[in-house]
Design a protein around this motif. Structure first.
Motif, PDB file in Angstrom:
ATOM      1  N   PRO A 151     -78.153 -36.730  35.951  1.00  0.00           N
ATOM      2  CA  PRO A 151     -78.278 -35.932  37.176  1.00  0.00           C
ATOM      3  C   PRO A 151     -77.231 -34.829  37.228  1.00  0.00           C
ATOM      4  O   PRO A 151     -76.089 -35.010  36.811  1.00  0.00           O
ATOM      5  CB  PRO A 151     -78.052 -36.964  38.291  1.00  0.00           C
ATOM      6  N   VAL A 152     -77.622 -33.678  37.741  1.00  0.00           N
ATOM      7  CA  VAL A 152     -76.712 -32.538  37.844  1.00  0.00           C
ATOM      8  C   VAL A 152     -75.825 -32.700  39.075  1.00  0.00           C
ATOM      9  O   VAL A 152     -76.295 -33.017  40.168  1.00  0.00           O
ATOM     10  CB  VAL A 152     -77.501 -31.217  37.928  1.00  0.00           C
ATOM     11  N   ASP A 153     -74.533 -32.477  38.879  1.00  0.00           N
ATOM     12  CA  ASP A 153     -73.558 -32.509  39.970  1.00  0.00           C
ATOM     13  C   ASP A 153     -72.991 -31.109  40.116  1.00  0.00           C
ATOM     14  O   ASP A 153     -72.207 -30.643  39.281  1.00  0.00           O
ATOM     15  CB  ASP A 153     -72.444 -33.513  39.634  1.00  0.00           C
ATOM     16  N   LEU A 154     -73.384 -30.397  41.176  1.00  0.00           N
ATOM     17  CA  LEU A 154     -72.935 -29.022  41.358  1.00  0.00           C
ATOM     18  C   LEU A 154     -71.412 -28.909  41.369  1.00  0.00           C
ATOM     19  O   LEU A 154     -70.848 -27.971  40.800  1.00  0.00           O
ATOM     20  CB  LEU A 154     -73.496 -28.447  42.661  1.00  0.00           C
ATOM     21  N   GLU A 184     -66.382 -23.353  35.966  1.00  0.00           N
ATOM     22  CA  GLU A 184     -66.602 -21.924  35.779  1.00  0.00           C
ATOM     23  C   GLU A 184     -66.733 -21.622  34.289  1.00  0.00           C
ATOM     24  O   GLU A 184     -65.952 -22.099  33.476  1.00  0.00           O
ATOM     25  CB  GLU A 184     -65.446 -21.130  36.379  1.00  0.00           C
ATOM     26  N   GLY A 185     -67.738 -20.856  33.957  1.00  0.00           N
ATOM     27  CA  GLY A 185     -68.001 -20.547  32.563  1.00  0.00           C
ATOM     28  C   GLY A 185     -68.997 -21.478  31.907  1.00  0.00           C
ATOM     29  O   GLY A 185     -69.455 -21.217  30.794  1.00  0.00           O
ATOM     30  N   SER A 186     -69.348 -22.562  32.589  1.00  0.00           N
ATOM     31  CA  SER A 186     -70.324 -23.503  32.038  1.00  0.00           C
ATOM     32  C   SER A 186     -71.683 -22.828  31.880  1.00  0.00           C
ATOM     33  O   SER A 186     -72.124 -22.058  32.744  1.00  0.00           O
ATOM     34  CB  SER A 186     -70.448 -24.715  32.958  1.00  0.00           C
ATOM     35  N   LEU A 187     -72.366 -23.158  30.794  1.00  0.00           N
ATOM     36  CA  LEU A 187     -73.696 -22.601  30.552  1.00  0.00           C
ATOM     37  C   LEU A 187     -74.761 -23.268  31.413  1.00  0.00           C
ATOM     38  O   LEU A 187     -75.889 -22.774  31.504  1.00  0.00           O
ATOM     39  CB  LEU A 187     -74.066 -22.750  29.076  1.00  0.00           C
ATOM     40  N   LEU A 188     -74.413 -24.394  32.038  1.00  0.00           N
ATOM     41  CA  LEU A 188     -75.404 -25.085  32.865  1.00  0.00           C
ATOM     42  C   LEU A 188     -75.816 -24.235  34.048  1.00  0.00           C
ATOM     43  O   LEU A 188     -76.991 -24.238  34.432  1.00  0.00           O
ATOM     44  CB  LEU A 188     -74.851 -26.432  33.338  1.00  0.00           C
ATOM     45  N   ALA A 189     -74.887 -23.494  34.639  1.00  0.00           N
ATOM     46  CA  ALA A 189     -75.218 -22.670  35.809  1.00  0.00           C
ATOM     47  C   ALA A 189     -76.301 -21.638  35.493  1.00  0.00           C
ATOM     48  O   ALA A 189     -77.336 -21.603  36.173  1.00  0.00           O
ATOM     49  CB  ALA A 189     -73.958 -22.004  36.356  1.00  0.00           C
ATOM     50  N   ALA A 237     -72.800 -24.575  46.055  1.00  0.00           N
ATOM     51  CA  ALA A 237     -71.829 -24.862  44.997  1.00  0.00           C
ATOM     52  C   ALA A 237     -70.467 -24.278  45.347  1.00  0.00           C
ATOM     53  O   ALA A 237     -70.362 -23.174  45.885  1.00  0.00           O
ATOM     54  CB  ALA A 237     -72.319 -24.286  43.677  1.00  0.00           C
ATOM     55  N   ARG A 238     -69.430 -25.018  45.041  1.00  0.00           N
ATOM     56  CA  ARG A 238     -68.069 -24.577  45.328  1.00  0.00           C
ATOM     57  C   ARG A 238     -67.676 -23.409  44.428  1.00  0.00           C
ATOM     58  O   ARG A 238     -68.075 -23.331  43.277  1.00  0.00           O
ATOM     59  CB  ARG A 238     -67.080 -25.725  45.124  1.00  0.00           C
ATOM     60  N   VAL A 264     -68.150 -21.371  51.565  1.00  0.00           N
ATOM     61  CA  VAL A 264     -68.746 -22.302  50.607  1.00  0.00           C
ATOM     62  C   VAL A 264     -68.750 -23.728  51.148  1.00  0.00           C
ATOM     63  O   VAL A 264     -69.734 -24.450  51.041  1.00  0.00           O
ATOM     64  CB  VAL A 264     -67.989 -22.234  49.265  1.00  0.00           C
ATOM     65  N   ASP A 265     -67.646 -24.146  51.732  1.00  0.00           N
ATOM     66  CA  ASP A 265     -67.570 -25.512  52.264  1.00  0.00           C
ATOM     67  C   ASP A 265     -68.616 -25.728  53.353  1.00  0.00           C
ATOM     68  O   ASP A 265     -69.178 -26.811  53.477  1.00  0.00           O
ATOM     69  CB  ASP A 265     -66.170 -25.792  52.824  1.00  0.00           C
ATOM     70  N   GLU A 266     -68.877 -24.682  54.155  1.00  0.00           N
ATOM     71  CA  GLU A 266     -69.859 -24.815  55.224  1.00  0.00           C
ATOM     72  C   GLU A 266     -71.263 -24.992  54.657  1.00  0.00           C
ATOM     73  O   GLU A 266     -72.033 -25.835  55.113  1.00  0.00           O
ATOM     74  CB  GLU A 266     -69.818 -23.565  56.116  1.00  0.00           C
TER      75      GLU A 266
END
Length: 331
Positions: free
Chosen positions: A108-111, A116-121, A234-235, A318-320
């Motif tokens: 499962p994907v965890d946002l 940062e820089g991950s190719l998953l995004a 996403a944060r 973002v938190d909101e």
């Protein structure tokens, strides 16, 4: 009383002829926690999932999912860069039915865990774009919903009107949302095939690649922004920015307002949470939604006189957004 894994395994052998189950173990609980599920391993090493709904909502979700999975033909699936479950069989049990699917591999994907820089995004963005570039004919041929921009706009206004009728939405927000619905260019888009119920929980991944997508019960022709708003939770902003950039590049889309509508839908999720609370007569949910609405006012107070139009893009904290989307998923 929950059924044992052995009972679920026995049901699976009744649902699928020739299924030789060697092992059964617990596996999740479904999107809303109202499925009994088990992971089955057959003697040839293959894996399967059996799910039994434990509520009317879950049963309706399962039925809709099956209709969509049948609509996703081999040819349509070949256009997707990830796996989709295959229906294997079913058997009646206790007034409902147990359904067996082949197992889709991945984690499962965890946002929050996407660095940062991950190719998953960007790969998430490309995966969504692949859905939106599918031919629309198969959805219509299956009798699934086909909505025009005008119908989508009307349904959006209906949500706003229902929320307004509670007298709990700050006037500043109602004005902001109304200006967005009156902004013609915002609603000039070509409806596409959409999953309609995407969240981080929908995706499976491995080594930053999207390997599977679960939950097709809301498959339809609609606003592509409906499949994108959850990314705004996403944060840090990297995931949303990278996903939207990859999405736009993959689609080559002329829909320049898709992110604006996604933001509007994200804000309206709070209104839906409020309506859910009033329908359930839950003071706790209503109070939570009201607090979030006032928090949203504080977040965008400097932009309330401009609207969520095609010329402006006020950004929620973002938190909101993350808290809002988390609460919606729990509903």
């Amino acid at each position: 009383m929950a059924r044992s894994h052995l009972t679920l395994a026995a049901l699976a052998t009744s649902a699928v002829a020739g299924l030789d189950v060697a092992q059964a173990s617990g596996f999740g609980s479904g999107t809303h926690g109202d499925f009994e599920s088990a992971l089955l391993t057959t003697r040839d090493g293959a894996h399967w999932i059996i799910r039994v709904p434990t509520s009317e909502r879950a049963e309706a979700e399962q039925s809709a999912d099956l209709v969509s999975l049948r609509a996703l033909s081999t040819g349509v699936r070949a256009r997707l860069p990830f796996a989709v479950s295959n229906y294997a069989g079913q058997t009646p049990i206790g007034g409902t039915r147990a359904v067996v699917y082949d197992f889709v591999y991945g984690s499962p994907v965890d946002l929050a865990a996407i660095a940062e820089g991950s190719l998953l995004a960007p790969n998430l963005g490309r995966a969504i774009a692949a859905i939106h570039t599918l031919p629309t004919s198969f959805v219509a041929d299956a009798g699934l919903p086909v909505l025009s921009p005008a119908e989508i706009l009307r349904s959006t206004i209906t949500i706003m009107d229902r929320a307004s009728a509670t007298n709990l939405v700050p006037a500043a927000l109602l004005g902001r949302w109304e200006k967005a619905t009156e902004d013609g260019p915002l609603w000039q888009f070509a409806p596409t095939v959409i999953n309609g119920g995407l969240s981080a929980d929908s995706f499976l991944s491995s080594d930053d690649e999207v390997t599977g997508l679960l939950g097709w019960q809301s498959l339809s022709i609609g606003d592509p922004a409906r499949d994108l708003y959850w990314l705004l939770g996403a944060r840090g902003g990297y995931v949303a920015e990278a996903a939207f950039d990859a999405y736009n590049e993959a689609r080559g889309s002329s829909d320049r307002q898709v992110k604006h509508r996604a933001m509007l839908y994200a804000e309206l999720e709070i209104a839906k949470w409020l309506l859910h609370g009033t329908q359930e007569r839950s003071t706790e949910i209503v109070d939570d939604a009201v607090q979030m609405l006032h928090g949203l006012v504080d977040t965008v107070q400097n932009d309330l006189d401009q609207t969520l139009s095609h010329n402006t893009m006020p950004v929620m904290a973002v938190d909101e957004v993350e808290a809002m989307l988390d609460r919606d998923q729990r509903s």
